[in-house]
Design a protein around this motif. Structure first.
Motif, PDB file in Angstrom:
ATOM      1  N   TRP A 246      36.077  32.707  33.163  1.00 55.91           N
ATOM      2  CA  TRP A 246      37.147  33.401  32.457  1.00 55.91           C
ATOM      3  C   TRP A 246      36.618  34.532  31.578  1.00 55.91           C
ATOM      4  O   TRP A 246      37.218  35.605  31.521  1.00 55.91           O
ATOM      5  CB  TRP A 246      37.952  32.416  31.604  1.00 55.91           C
ATOM      6  N   TYR A 249      36.192  37.354  33.839  1.00 57.75           N
ATOM      7  CA  TYR A 249      37.431  37.727  34.520  1.00 57.75           C
ATOM      8  C   TYR A 249      38.423  38.403  33.576  1.00 57.75           C
ATOM      9  O   TYR A 249      39.148  39.321  33.965  1.00 57.75           O
ATOM     10  CB  TYR A 249      38.071  36.485  35.136  1.00 57.75           C
ATOM     11  N   ARG A 268      47.970  37.736  37.613  1.00 54.01           N
ATOM     12  CA  ARG A 268      46.576  37.572  38.028  1.00 54.01           C
ATOM     13  C   ARG A 268      45.855  36.611  37.080  1.00 54.01           C
ATOM     14  O   ARG A 268      45.011  35.815  37.505  1.00 54.01           O
ATOM     15  CB  ARG A 268      45.883  38.931  38.054  1.00 54.01           C
ATOM     16  N   HIS A 272      44.066  32.507  37.976  1.00 47.79           N
ATOM     17  CA  HIS A 272      42.667  32.117  37.793  1.00 47.79           C
ATOM     18  C   HIS A 272      42.584  30.618  37.517  1.00 47.79           C
ATOM     19  O   HIS A 272      43.481  30.049  36.886  1.00 47.79           O
ATOM     20  CB  HIS A 272      42.063  32.898  36.629  1.00 47.79           C
ATOM     21  N   GLY A 275      43.311  29.857  34.087  1.00 48.04           N
ATOM     22  CA  GLY A 275      44.428  30.645  33.570  1.00 48.04           C
ATOM     23  C   GLY A 275      45.447  29.882  32.758  1.00 48.04           C
ATOM     24  O   GLY A 275      46.294  30.493  32.094  1.00 48.04           O
TER      25      GLY A 275
END
Length: 350
Positions: A246, A249, A268, A272, A275
């Motif tokens: 993360w 990302y 998006r 993940h 997420g």
């Protein structure tokens, strides 16, 4: 302050000095010359009180004392710290040569003193000495001050050269500063290239912990090149051949929002594997508040309370819901510093 908390005493005396009561502040601080934060406050208050000489006399004996306790001398004042404060007093008295000589002494050539010396030389326009310090110093401070002084004098190319001529550890530390310098003078593409080359030379950017990768993403945004930023992040991910965590990302999210819109960036983020975590919620909320959708950010953060209490409270305050923000913060369970056996303890329990 009356209970003896050193931070309260520092704040109180600085408050007094700001409002014309520097003599009173100096008198209160004088017995605490052996404590670092209070000694620093005393040196600053001395300027308003006109008592530089007395402050120096209080500090001078401690310049010969080296504490043996690690890492600090019982929260006290070490010889190196004392030397830095004495140099500050000398400079304020106009005794610049003495301040420079004091910071140059071999026994006190610490990183902090090199930083202080570089700043002093820059303040007094000592360009040749600053160049010499930059050539001999393996920290970034002298290079940074040299470049700043040259930029102030209109010698932008000289400032750029100062960063480019640095070698070893300074290159990495100065990359961001060089990029910012280039960007300030309308050379954004060159700035991006400086940081792009640096990220490709680093082996730890895959974790997202390396600050240069964060700085590069910001530059791509500032220069209106979110697509190029995403292409660069894609190339790094492919090179490493593993799933992005993360921390790495999340750098994509603002770039995606700038290119494809906030809703796409949020979708998006939620796709993940991490997420749905509380830390991902913070970044989703940032996207929403940046788009003026603070009410939605509150809903996202509330799902992870109390982990995101501070962020949630900030959003509630922005919406004018102050009482709710106070209630959120009051529910936080946090260990607060307090008096033990009549004395304050702020030290870490570890």
């Amino acid at each position: 302050m009356e209970a003896g908390h050193p931070m309260a005493l520092e704040s109180y005396t600085r408050l007094l000095a700001r409002h014309g009561r520097a003599e009173e502040a100096f008198t209160l601080l004088r017995p605490h010359i052996g404590e670092l934060s209070l000694a620093e406050a005393l040196v600053d208050v001395a300027a308003s009180a006109g008592r530089h000489e007395e402050a120096a006399a209080l500090l001078a004996p401690r310049a010969e004392h080296e504490c043996s306790d690690f890492p600090w001398c019982c929260r006290g004042l070490s010889r190196d710290m004392t030397t830095g404060l004495l140099a500050t007093l000398l400079e304020r008295q106009g005794r610049v040569e003495e301040a420079i000589a004091l910071l140059h002494t071999d026994r006190t050539s610490t990183i902090d003193h090199r930083e202080q010396l570089a700043a002093l030389l820059a303040r007094h326009g000592r360009l040749d000495e600053l160049r010499a310090a930059a050539a001999a110093d393996d920290s970034r401070y002298a290079v940074q001050r040299l470049a700043g002084l040259l930029e102030e004098r209109g010698d932008v190319e000289g400032a750029i050269a100062a960063y480019r001529q640095a070698d070893g550890a300074v290159v990495h530390a100065s990359a961001w500063e060089l990029a910012q310098l280039l960007a300030r003078h309308g050379r954004g593409d060159e700035a991006i290239e400086v940081l792009r080359v640096r990220t490709e030379a680093q082996t730890d950017v895959r974790t997202g912990d390396d600050w240069i990768l964060h700085a590069l993403s910001d530059l791509y945004l500032d220069q209106g090149r979110p697509h190029d930023g995403l292409v660069h992040l894609d190339a790094l991910a492919t090179a490493y051949g593993d799933v992005e965590g993360w921390e790495s990302y999340r750098l994509r999210l603002r770039l995606i929002a700038a290119r494809d819109g906030v809703d796409e960036a949020i979708a998006r983020a939620r796709s993940h594997p991490e997420g749905t975590t509380s830390y991902a919620a913070q970044h989703v909320a940032e996207l929403l508040t940046g788009a003026g959708r603070t009410e939605e950010a509150v809903v996202v953060l509330e799902q992870h309370a109390p982990a995101n209490s501070h962020d949630l409270a900030a959003c509630l305050i922005d919406l004018g819901r102050v009482e709710e923000a106070l209630a959120v913060l009051s529910r936080r369970t946090s260990r607060r510093a307090g008096p033990v056996d009549g004395r304050w303890r702020d030290a870490s329990p570890f």
